[in-house]
Design a protein around this motif. Structure first.
Motif, PDB file in Angstrom:
ATOM      1  N   ARG A 220       9.434  28.721  15.168  1.00  0.00           N
ATOM      2  CA  ARG A 220       8.095  28.198  15.410  1.00  0.00           C
ATOM      3  C   ARG A 220       7.755  28.226  16.897  1.00  0.00           C
ATOM      4  N   THR A 221       8.685  27.781  17.716  1.00  0.00           N
ATOM      5  CA  THR A 221       8.463  27.774  19.163  1.00  0.00           C
ATOM      6  C   THR A 221       8.267  29.192  19.688  1.00  0.00           C
ATOM      7  N   PHE A 222       9.092  30.137  19.196  1.00  0.00           N
ATOM      8  CA  PHE A 222       8.967  31.516  19.639  1.00  0.00           C
ATOM      9  C   PHE A 222       7.573  32.063  19.324  1.00  0.00           C
ATOM     10  N   VAL A 223       7.153  31.932  18.062  1.00  0.00           N
ATOM     11  CA  VAL A 223       5.857  32.485  17.649  1.00  0.00           C
ATOM     12  C   VAL A 223       4.720  31.813  18.420  1.00  0.00           C
ATOM     13  N   ALA A 224       4.732  30.504  18.489  1.00  0.00           N
ATOM     14  CA  ALA A 224       3.658  29.782  19.182  1.00  0.00           C
ATOM     15  C   ALA A 224       3.624  30.121  20.670  1.00  0.00           C
ATOM     16  N   ALA A 225       4.783  30.126  21.312  1.00  0.00           N
ATOM     17  CA  ALA A 225       4.830  30.386  22.756  1.00  0.00           C
ATOM     18  C   ALA A 225       4.424  31.825  23.067  1.00  0.00           C
ATOM     19  N   PHE A 226       4.920  32.788  22.289  1.00  0.00           N
ATOM     20  CA  PHE A 226       4.570  34.175  22.570  1.00  0.00           C
ATOM     21  C   PHE A 226       3.084  34.411  22.344  1.00  0.00           C
ATOM     22  N   GLN A 227       2.545  33.844  21.281  1.00  0.00           N
ATOM     23  CA  GLN A 227       1.102  33.976  21.042  1.00  0.00           C
ATOM     24  C   GLN A 227       0.315  33.385  22.211  1.00  0.00           C
ATOM     25  N   ALA A 228       0.722  32.218  22.685  1.00  0.00           N
ATOM     26  CA  ALA A 228       0.018  31.566  23.790  1.00  0.00           C
ATOM     27  C   ALA A 228       0.130  32.388  25.080  1.00  0.00           C
ATOM     28  N   LEU A 229       1.310  32.909  25.358  1.00  0.00           N
ATOM     29  CA  LEU A 229       1.492  33.746  26.547  1.00  0.00           C
ATOM     30  C   LEU A 229       0.631  34.996  26.470  1.00  0.00           C
ATOM     31  N   ASP A 230       0.600  35.622  25.296  1.00  0.00           N
ATOM     32  CA  ASP A 230      -0.170  36.849  25.160  1.00  0.00           C
ATOM     33  C   ASP A 230      -1.669  36.587  25.290  1.00  0.00           C
ATOM     34  N   ARG A 231      -2.122  35.490  24.769  1.00  0.00           N
ATOM     35  CA  ARG A 231      -3.547  35.161  24.929  1.00  0.00           C
ATOM     36  C   ARG A 231      -3.873  34.862  26.389  1.00  0.00           C
ATOM     37  N   ALA A 232      -2.961  34.173  27.065  1.00  0.00           N
ATOM     38  CA  ALA A 232      -3.207  33.782  28.457  1.00  0.00           C
ATOM     39  C   ALA A 232      -3.200  34.976  29.410  1.00  0.00           C
ATOM     40  N   ILE A 233      -2.373  35.978  29.129  1.00  0.00           N
ATOM     41  CA  ILE A 233      -2.252  37.101  30.065  1.00  0.00           C
ATOM     42  C   ILE A 233      -3.462  38.032  30.011  1.00  0.00           C
TER      43      ILE A 233
ATOM     44  N   ILE B 134       3.238  53.278  27.089  1.00  0.00           N
ATOM     45  CA  ILE B 134       4.156  52.390  26.359  1.00  0.00           C
ATOM     46  C   ILE B 134       3.457  51.075  26.032  1.00  0.00           C
ATOM     47  N   THR B 135       2.759  50.535  27.007  1.00  0.00           N
ATOM     48  CA  THR B 135       2.076  49.252  26.803  1.00  0.00           C
ATOM     49  C   THR B 135       1.051  49.349  25.679  1.00  0.00           C
ATOM     50  N   VAL B 136       0.223  50.376  25.743  1.00  0.00           N
ATOM     51  CA  VAL B 136      -0.857  50.528  24.769  1.00  0.00           C
ATOM     52  C   VAL B 136      -0.328  50.943  23.392  1.00  0.00           C
ATOM     53  N   ALA B 137       0.707  51.767  23.362  1.00  0.00           N
ATOM     54  CA  ALA B 137       1.202  52.302  22.085  1.00  0.00           C
ATOM     55  C   ALA B 137       2.257  51.434  21.427  1.00  0.00           C
ATOM     56  N   VAL B 138       3.007  50.654  22.207  1.00  0.00           N
ATOM     57  CA  VAL B 138       4.115  49.885  21.631  1.00  0.00           C
ATOM     58  C   VAL B 138       3.899  48.379  21.766  1.00  0.00           C
ATOM     59  N   ASN B 139       3.874  47.884  23.006  1.00  0.00           N
ATOM     60  CA  ASN B 139       3.883  46.439  23.210  1.00  0.00           C
ATOM     61  C   ASN B 139       2.607  45.747  22.748  1.00  0.00           C
ATOM     62  N   VAL B 140       1.445  46.303  23.061  1.00  0.00           N
ATOM     63  CA  VAL B 140       0.194  45.655  22.641  1.00  0.00           C
ATOM     64  C   VAL B 140       0.066  45.587  21.120  1.00  0.00           C
ATOM     65  N   PRO B 141       0.348  46.666  20.381  1.00  0.00           N
ATOM     66  CA  PRO B 141       0.275  46.531  18.917  1.00  0.00           C
ATOM     67  C   PRO B 141       1.254  45.483  18.364  1.00  0.00           C
ATOM     68  N   MET B 142       2.437  45.390  18.970  1.00  0.00           N
ATOM     69  CA  MET B 142       3.386  44.363  18.532  1.00  0.00           C
ATOM     70  C   MET B 142       2.848  42.966  18.833  1.00  0.00           C
ATOM     71  N   ASN B 143       2.270  42.800  20.027  1.00  0.00           N
ATOM     72  CA  ASN B 143       1.675  41.510  20.401  1.00  0.00           C
ATOM     73  C   ASN B 143       0.547  41.141  19.435  1.00  0.00           C
ATOM     74  N   ASN B 144      -0.305  42.116  19.147  1.00  0.00           N
ATOM     75  CA  ASN B 144      -1.444  41.869  18.258  1.00  0.00           C
ATOM     76  C   ASN B 144      -1.001  41.515  16.849  1.00  0.00           C
ATOM     77  N   ALA B 145       0.056  42.153  16.364  1.00  0.00           N
ATOM     78  CA  ALA B 145       0.566  41.841  15.026  1.00  0.00           C
ATOM     79  C   ALA B 145       1.090  40.405  14.980  1.00  0.00           C
ATOM     80  N   LEU B 146       1.753  39.980  16.045  1.00  0.00           N
ATOM     81  CA  LEU B 146       2.256  38.604  16.074  1.00  0.00           C
ATOM     82  C   LEU B 146       1.099  37.611  16.118  1.00  0.00           C
ATOM     83  N   LYS B 147       0.079  37.911  16.903  1.00  0.00           N
ATOM     84  CA  LYS B 147      -1.092  37.019  16.936  1.00  0.00           C
ATOM     85  C   LYS B 147      -1.807  36.995  15.590  1.00  0.00           C
ATOM     86  N   ALA B 148      -1.851  38.143  14.915  1.00  0.00           N
ATOM     87  CA  ALA B 148      -2.541  38.236  13.619  1.00  0.00           C
ATOM     88  C   ALA B 148      -1.826  37.438  12.535  1.00  0.00           C
TER      89      ALA B 148
END
Length: 164
Positions: free
Chosen positions: A40-53, A101-115
């Motif tokens: 829970r902490t991982f998902v919540a914290a990563f989502q919050a970090l990704d939104r903040a950045i 790499i950012t656009v093709a790998v990390n951002v889609p992974m970030n977006n999936a976690l937020k979704a």
């Protein structure tokens, strides 16, 4: 024109340094710290970090800024026999790899976690975390860290050559 070239090259170097720092902090601090947390902490914290950045300071002053200033520097330095140009182009190629790499790998992974939604409403937090695949995200981020650091070094060398 020399002043404009120097300002662009300094701006490219500074913004590349910011990006090397951001990716480096995720590699050696953020992700290792999150790895030690519960689901829970991982998902919540990563989502919050990704939104903040995702903010103008990061996007323009770092992520996109490093690309724009490095392209502008290369364009302004274009000409025969310019050692600063060679180093700037090397930095640009490295950062283009990071950008892809950012656009093709990390951002889609970030977006999936937020979704996945609000962590308080997710019934299978362990599954969401497993599907995110933090080891894969971290491997690609380590590559971004190395590439932006190498690009920063290239721009620092370009500054040295330009200043001569």
């Amino acid at each position: 024109m020399d002043t404009v070239r120097m300002v662009m090259l300094v701006a490219a170097t500074v913004t590349m340094g910011i990006m090397a720092g951001v990716f480096g902090l995720y590699s050696h601090t953020v992700m290792p710290g999150l790895r030690r947390t519960d689901d829970r902490t991982f998902v919540a914290a990563f989502q919050a970090l990704d939104r903040a950045i995702i903010n103008p300071w990061f996007m323009l002053g770092g992520f996109v800024g490093a690309l724009v200033f490095t392209v502008a520097s290369a364009a302004l330095l274009f000409g025969p026999g310019s050692p600063a140009l060679s180093w700037t182009v090397a930095a640009l190629v490295l950062y283009l790899v990071v950008f892809v790499i950012t656009v093709a790998v990390n951002v889609p992974m970030n977006n999936a976690l937020k979704a996945a939604g609000d962590p308080d409403e997710i019934t299978d937090l362990a599954g969401v975390r497993a599907r995110f695949d933090e080891a894969k995200w971290s491997r690609w981020n380590h590559l971004r860290t190395v590439a932006t650091t190498a690009a920063l070094i290239c721009l620092a060398v370009a500054l040295l050559h330009y200043g001569r």
